[in-house]
Design a protein around this motif. Structure first.
Motif, PDB file in Angstrom:
ATOM      1  N   ALA A   1       0.826  -1.209   0.000  1.00  0.00           N
ATOM      2  CA  ALA A   1       0.000   0.000   0.000  1.00  0.00           C
ATOM      3  C   ALA A   1       0.859   1.257   0.000  1.00  0.00           C
ATOM      4  O   ALA A   1       0.598   2.215  -0.734  1.00  0.00           O
ATOM      5  CB  ALA A   1      -0.937  -0.006   1.212  1.00  0.00           C
ATOM      6  N   ALA A   2       1.920   1.248   0.812  1.00  0.00           N
ATOM      7  CA  ALA A   2       2.801   2.415   0.885  1.00  0.00           C
ATOM      8  C   ALA A   2       3.486   2.666  -0.448  1.00  0.00           C
ATOM      9  O   ALA A   2       3.722   3.811  -0.838  1.00  0.00           O
ATOM     10  CB  ALA A   2       3.840   2.212   1.983  1.00  0.00           C
ATOM     11  N   ALA A   3       3.806   1.594  -1.175  1.00  0.00           N
ATOM     12  CA  ALA A   3       4.489   1.727  -2.454  1.00  0.00           C
ATOM     13  C   ALA A   3       3.547   2.116  -3.582  1.00  0.00           C
ATOM     14  O   ALA A   3       3.965   2.222  -4.721  1.00  0.00           O
ATOM     15  CB  ALA A   3       5.207   0.434  -2.793  1.00  0.00           C
ATOM     16  N   ASN A   4       2.281   2.299  -3.276  1.00  0.00           N
ATOM     17  CA  ASN A   4       1.326   2.827  -4.248  1.00  0.00           C
ATOM     18  C   ASN A   4       0.909   4.253  -3.901  1.00  0.00           C
ATOM     19  O   ASN A   4       0.077   4.833  -4.602  1.00  0.00           O
ATOM     20  CB  ASN A   4       0.081   1.947  -4.312  1.00  0.00           C
ATOM     21  CG  ASN A   4       0.277   0.737  -5.207  1.00  0.00           C
ATOM     22  OD1 ASN A   4       0.917   0.826  -6.245  1.00  0.00           O
ATOM     23  ND2 ASN A   4      -0.264  -0.397  -4.802  1.00  0.00           N
TER      24      ASN A   4
ATOM     25  N   TYR B   1       0.255   0.544 -14.261  1.00  0.00           N
ATOM     26  CA  TYR B   1       1.296  -0.376 -13.819  1.00  0.00           C
ATOM     27  C   TYR B   1       0.740  -1.305 -12.742  1.00  0.00           C
ATOM     28  O   TYR B   1      -0.177  -0.952 -12.013  1.00  0.00           O
ATOM     29  CB  TYR B   1       2.495   0.396 -13.278  1.00  0.00           C
ATOM     30  CG  TYR B   1       3.075   1.345 -14.296  1.00  0.00           C
ATOM     31  CD1 TYR B   1       3.765   0.867 -15.403  1.00  0.00           C
ATOM     32  CD2 TYR B   1       2.897   2.722 -14.164  1.00  0.00           C
ATOM     33  CE1 TYR B   1       4.271   1.721 -16.354  1.00  0.00           C
ATOM     34  CE2 TYR B   1       3.405   3.588 -15.116  1.00  0.00           C
ATOM     35  CZ  TYR B   1       4.096   3.084 -16.205  1.00  0.00           C
ATOM     36  OH  TYR B   1       4.578   3.940 -17.151  1.00  0.00           O
ATOM     37  N   LYS B   2       1.337  -2.478 -12.658  1.00  0.00           N
ATOM     38  CA  LYS B   2       0.939  -3.436 -11.626  1.00  0.00           C
ATOM     39  C   LYS B   2       1.345  -2.895 -10.259  1.00  0.00           C
ATOM     40  O   LYS B   2       2.277  -2.122 -10.111  1.00  0.00           O
ATOM     41  CB  LYS B   2       1.609  -4.785 -11.870  1.00  0.00           C
ATOM     42  CG  LYS B   2       1.110  -5.504 -13.134  1.00  0.00           C
ATOM     43  CD  LYS B   2       1.810  -6.833 -13.316  1.00  0.00           C
ATOM     44  CE  LYS B   2       1.319  -7.554 -14.568  1.00  0.00           C
ATOM     45  NZ  LYS B   2       2.017  -8.842 -14.754  1.00  0.00           N
ATOM     46  N   SER B   3       0.645  -3.371  -9.236  1.00  0.00           N
ATOM     47  CA  SER B   3       0.964  -2.992  -7.864  1.00  0.00           C
ATOM     48  C   SER B   3       2.147  -3.844  -7.360  1.00  0.00           C
ATOM     49  O   SER B   3       2.184  -5.045  -7.622  1.00  0.00           O
ATOM     50  CB  SER B   3      -0.254  -3.207  -6.978  1.00  0.00           C
ATOM     51  OG  SER B   3       0.007  -2.880  -5.652  1.00  0.00           O
ATOM     52  N   PRO B   4       3.133  -3.216  -6.701  1.00  0.00           N
ATOM     53  CA  PRO B   4       3.246  -1.796  -6.395  1.00  0.00           C
ATOM     54  C   PRO B   4       3.790  -1.002  -7.586  1.00  0.00           C
ATOM     55  O   PRO B   4       4.571  -1.531  -8.378  1.00  0.00           O
ATOM     56  CB  PRO B   4       4.236  -1.763  -5.232  1.00  0.00           C
ATOM     57  CG  PRO B   4       5.129  -2.954  -5.476  1.00  0.00           C
ATOM     58  CD  PRO B   4       4.242  -3.996  -6.073  1.00  0.00           C
ATOM     59  N   MET B   5       3.358   0.255  -7.710  1.00  0.00           N
ATOM     60  CA  MET B   5       3.793   1.064  -8.827  1.00  0.00           C
ATOM     61  C   MET B   5       5.274   1.423  -8.725  1.00  0.00           C
ATOM     62  O   MET B   5       5.951   1.620  -9.726  1.00  0.00           O
ATOM     63  CB  MET B   5       2.968   2.344  -8.916  1.00  0.00           C
ATOM     64  CG  MET B   5       1.571   2.104  -9.480  1.00  0.00           C
ATOM     65  SD  MET B   5       0.843   3.619 -10.100  1.00  0.00           S
ATOM     66  CE  MET B   5      -0.676   2.977 -10.813  1.00  0.00           C
TER      67      MET B   5
ATOM     68  N   LEU C   1      -8.870   6.889  -7.632  1.00  0.00           N
ATOM     69  CA  LEU C   1      -7.622   7.485  -7.154  1.00  0.00           C
ATOM     70  C   LEU C   1      -7.350   7.223  -5.680  1.00  0.00           C
ATOM     71  O   LEU C   1      -6.212   7.366  -5.233  1.00  0.00           O
ATOM     72  CB  LEU C   1      -7.638   9.001  -7.403  1.00  0.00           C
ATOM     73  CG  LEU C   1      -7.701   9.439  -8.861  1.00  0.00           C
ATOM     74  CD1 LEU C   1      -7.740  10.962  -8.961  1.00  0.00           C
ATOM     75  CD2 LEU C   1      -6.525   8.883  -9.662  1.00  0.00           C
ATOM     76  N   ARG C   2      -8.367   6.825  -4.923  1.00  0.00           N
ATOM     77  CA  ARG C   2      -8.194   6.679  -3.477  1.00  0.00           C
ATOM     78  C   ARG C   2      -7.185   5.603  -3.121  1.00  0.00           C
ATOM     79  O   ARG C   2      -6.583   5.630  -2.030  1.00  0.00           O
ATOM     80  CB  ARG C   2      -9.531   6.381  -2.794  1.00  0.00           C
ATOM     81  CG  ARG C   2      -9.451   6.437  -1.272  1.00  0.00           C
ATOM     82  CD  ARG C   2      -9.019   7.819  -0.795  1.00  0.00           C
ATOM     83  NE  ARG C   2      -8.697   7.872   0.614  1.00  0.00           N
ATOM     84  CZ  ARG C   2      -7.506   7.555   1.142  1.00  0.00           C
ATOM     85  NH1 ARG C   2      -6.523   7.146   0.345  1.00  0.00           N
ATOM     86  NH2 ARG C   2      -7.309   7.642   2.424  1.00  0.00           N
ATOM     87  N   ALA C   3      -6.936   4.667  -4.019  1.00  0.00           N
ATOM     88  CA  ALA C   3      -5.921   3.643  -3.761  1.00  0.00           C
ATOM     89  C   ALA C   3      -4.513   4.221  -3.791  1.00  0.00           C
ATOM     90  O   ALA C   3      -3.567   3.566  -3.327  1.00  0.00           O
ATOM     91  CB  ALA C   3      -6.036   2.523  -4.800  1.00  0.00           C
ATOM     92  N   TYR C   4      -4.376   5.467  -4.299  1.00  0.00           N
ATOM     93  CA  TYR C   4      -3.052   6.038  -4.520  1.00  0.00           C
ATOM     94  C   TYR C   4      -2.788   7.322  -3.734  1.00  0.00           C
ATOM     95  O   TYR C   4      -1.627   7.670  -3.524  1.00  0.00           O
ATOM     96  CB  TYR C   4      -2.856   6.312  -6.014  1.00  0.00           C
ATOM     97  CG  TYR C   4      -3.135   5.089  -6.849  1.00  0.00           C
ATOM     98  CD1 TYR C   4      -2.201   4.069  -6.965  1.00  0.00           C
ATOM     99  CD2 TYR C   4      -4.374   4.923  -7.480  1.00  0.00           C
ATOM    100  CE1 TYR C   4      -2.464   2.923  -7.702  1.00  0.00           C
ATOM    101  CE2 TYR C   4      -4.647   3.779  -8.217  1.00  0.00           C
ATOM    102  CZ  TYR C   4      -3.699   2.787  -8.323  1.00  0.00           C
ATOM    103  OH  TYR C   4      -3.967   1.655  -9.035  1.00  0.00           O
TER     104      TYR C   4
ATOM    105  N   PHE D   1      12.413   9.275  -8.164  1.00  0.00           N
ATOM    106  CA  PHE D   1      12.055  10.572  -7.598  1.00  0.00           C
ATOM    107  C   PHE D   1      11.352  10.416  -6.255  1.00  0.00           C
ATOM    108  O   PHE D   1      11.711  11.063  -5.269  1.00  0.00           O
ATOM    109  CB  PHE D   1      11.156  11.369  -8.548  1.00  0.00           C
ATOM    110  CG  PHE D   1      10.668  12.646  -7.915  1.00  0.00           C
ATOM    111  CD1 PHE D   1      11.480  13.773  -7.888  1.00  0.00           C
ATOM    112  CD2 PHE D   1       9.424  12.716  -7.296  1.00  0.00           C
ATOM    113  CE1 PHE D   1      11.055  14.942  -7.259  1.00  0.00           C
ATOM    114  CE2 PHE D   1       8.989  13.874  -6.675  1.00  0.00           C
ATOM    115  CZ  PHE D   1       9.812  14.988  -6.658  1.00  0.00           C
ATOM    116  N   ILE D   2      10.336   9.578  -6.197  1.00  0.00           N
ATOM    117  CA  ILE D   2       9.535   9.472  -4.973  1.00  0.00           C
ATOM    118  C   ILE D   2      10.375   8.925  -3.822  1.00  0.00           C
ATOM    119  O   ILE D   2      10.301   9.425  -2.695  1.00  0.00           O
ATOM    120  CB  ILE D   2       8.286   8.604  -5.214  1.00  0.00           C
ATOM    121  CG1 ILE D   2       7.324   9.323  -6.172  1.00  0.00           C
ATOM    122  CG2 ILE D   2       7.578   8.287  -3.897  1.00  0.00           C
ATOM    123  CD1 ILE D   2       6.120   8.511  -6.568  1.00  0.00           C
ATOM    124  N   CYS D   3      11.181   7.921  -4.093  1.00  0.00           N
ATOM    125  CA  CYS D   3      11.994   7.352  -3.016  1.00  0.00           C
ATOM    126  C   CYS D   3      12.978   8.385  -2.471  1.00  0.00           C
ATOM    127  O   CYS D   3      13.160   8.509  -1.253  1.00  0.00           O
ATOM    128  CB  CYS D   3      12.721   6.106  -3.513  1.00  0.00           C
ATOM    129  SG  CYS D   3      11.613   4.725  -3.904  1.00  0.00           S
TER     130      CYS D   3
END
Length: 293
Positions: A15-18, A286-290, A48-51, A241-243
């Protein structure tokens, strides 16, 4: 018990990686650009709530989009950054500001509105000067204060070369756009490029927080110099970027939520319909996790 805990930990990690700090969102309907309704926005937010639980919109008046967005967020944990559009015609801004204040009398801004963003790259487009935009920030702050909403931060969204001291002094936090893709940067050098811009802006921002108001990478379209749009490069840019942003405590709004088929495709690189993390049919790109840090 150990297995249950392991599965729970794995689910939390996925979940965190999405999750994104926020997503750039145009509420217009995806296929044809028709104006939104409360129901179409609710459908979008459900996807969008999953992200994320925060979106940024660019005008409250255009297509009357502010009201259905705020209405769709009622009784939820959603937050929105509300935009006031600026171009060379000040009537556009004044109409947006008037609509913002009307909405403030209807909705609980303190619960749902995380910030107000005055303008979007108006200086880059040479439609306003930084002094003119800064004056509009002061007008917006004064109007919100009069409405009892002085606690809501007000900022400006502008590209990094145009975020000068005049803008920094006017805003509550710096909201800067940086796209290595549009600088023609090869994906291998993209992170050094974008974080270099962040560090440069932090130097002039002083004690004010610097947020990336837009960044991303397209998955299709034409190359822009050494910048190549592809699914692999979009996902790589996202992960790297996000990491790094998470490690360095840099907030951001990812550009963008959805691929939008109605956008024009006649600019320098045919990529405008390919920036979303969600396809135009509302399925994940993209598949989870994005991404995985």
């Amino acid at each position: 018990m150990k297995l249950s805990l392991s599965l729970a930990a794995l689910a939390t990690a996925v979940a965190a990686a999405n999750q994104f700090n926020g997503l750039s969102y145009n509420p217009k309907q995806l296929k044809n650009g028709a104006c939104p309704t409360i129901d179409t926005v609710r459908d979008d937010l459900k996807v969008l709530r999953a992200y994320t639980n925060q979106v940024r919109i660019y005008s409250v008046n255009d297509c009357n989009q502010g009201e259905p967005v705020l209405r769709a967020m009622e009784n939820t944990d959603w937050k929105v950054q509300l935009g006031l559009w600026i171009n060379q015609n000040d009537t556009v801004f004044n109409t947006d500001l008037k609509e913002l204040l009307r909405l403030a009398g209807i909705f609980d801004f303190k619960k749902y509105v995380s910030s107000v963003i005055v303008g979007n790259e108006a200086i880059y487009r040479k439609e306003q000067t930084s002094s003119q935009v800064a004056a509009k920030v002061q007008d917006t702050k004064a109007a919100l204060s009069k409405a009892g909403l002085s606690s809501i931060p007000v900022t400006v969204s502008e590209t990094w070369p145009y975020y000068d001291k005049t803008l920094v002094d006017a805003v509550d936090y710096v909201n800067v756009h940086a796209f290595p893709f549009w600088e023609g940067t090869n994906i291998n050098g993209a992170q050094d490029k974008v974080f270099g811009h962040i560090y440069d802006i932090q130097k002039i921002a002083g004690s004010k927080k610097v947020v990336i108001g837009e960044t991303g990478w397209p998955d299709a379209g034409g190359n822009y110099d050494d910048a190549v749009p592809s699914p692999e490069n979009e996902q790589r840019y996202m992960k790297e970027f996000i990491c790094r942003a998470n490690i360095e405590n840099i907030d951001y709004i990812w550009f963008s939520a959805f691929d939008e088929a109605w956008k024009p495709t006649t600019n320098a690189s045919d990529v405008e319909t390919h920036w979303g993390i969600i396809k135009g049919d509302k399925s994940p790109k993209y598949k989870s996790p994005m991404y995985d840090c």
